[in-house]
Scaffold this motif. Structure first.
Motif, short mmCIF file in Angstrom:
data_model
loop_
_atom_site.label_atom_id
_atom_site.label_comp_id
_atom_site.label_asym_id
_atom_site.label_seq_id
_atom_site.Cartn_x
_atom_site.Cartn_y
_atom_site.Cartn_z
N LEU A 10 -3.53 4.13 0.54
CA LEU A 10 -4.25 4.53 1.89
C LEU A 10 -4.31 5.90 2.01
N LEU A 47 -4.26 5.27 10.62
CA LEU A 47 -4.77 5.70 9.27
C LEU A 47 -5.99 6.56 9.44
N ILE A 78 -14.41 0.47 3.75
CA ILE A 78 -13.40 -0.33 3.91
C ILE A 78 -13.42 -1.64 3.23
N ASN A 87 -16.53 2.82 7.27
CA ASN A 87 -15.09 3.29 7.50
C ASN A 87 -15.17 3.96 9.11
N HIS A 137 0.81 -1.32 -0.05
CA HIS A 137 -0.15 0.06 -0.08
C HIS A 137 0.71 1.27 0.19
N PHE A 144 -7.27 7.82 3.95
CA PHE A 144 -8.09 6.70 4.20
C PHE A 144 -9.31 7.20 5.16
N ARG A 145 -8.95 8.14 6.00
CA ARG A 145 -10.04 8.47 6.79
C ARG A 145 -11.23 9.20 6.21
N ARG A 161 -12.51 8.15 3.40
CA ARG A 161 -13.28 7.10 2.61
C ARG A 161 -14.75 6.75 3.52
#
Length: 121
Positions: A62, A111, A71, A77, A47, A65-66, A68
């Motif tokens: 990633l 993340l 998951i 998420n 990743h 990522f927060r 998105r």
């Protein structure tokens, strides 16, 4: 009738306050441990993770990522759901990694607390 409309309007207007996104409750210490765990477990081999080397491309990036919604395209998420997924990524291309529940929770905190990169869409 006019009082009822005024009351409803007042309720609607008070509901428009911009409260923003709730901060990650895990804290900076968990996020720092998560970064170390992600490096130790070699997450960067597959990743792209900001600040982690190498930057692999066989798994999804990633970055950000927060922000998105999901998951692996199937779970909400949230840090707790991400930790569960990291411990058991069944029925996905991601291989199971030898990590503790604390590692998984810390990586999820990392993340979910990482700053948004300049590449955000």
């Amino acid at each position: 009738m006019g009082v009822r409309i005024a009351f409803i309007a007042a309720l609607l207007l008070t509901g428009c306050e911009n409260v923003g996104i709730a901060p990650n409750p895990a804290g900076a210490e968990a996020a720092a441990r998560g970064r170390v765990a992600a490096e130790r477990l070699g997450c960067g081999a597959c990743h792209v993770i900001p600040g982690i080397w190498p930057a692999g491309t066989s798994g999804p990036s990633l970055e950000n990522f927060r922000h998105r919604a999901a998951i692996a395209g199937r779970y909400a998420n949230r840090p707790d759901r991400l930790a569960d997924f990291l411990l058991d990524p069944s029925e996905t291309a991601m291989p199971r990694q030898p990590m503790s529940a604390r590692d998984a929770a810390d990586i999820a905190a990392f993340l979910h607390s990482a700053p948004q990169s300049a590449n955000a869409r």
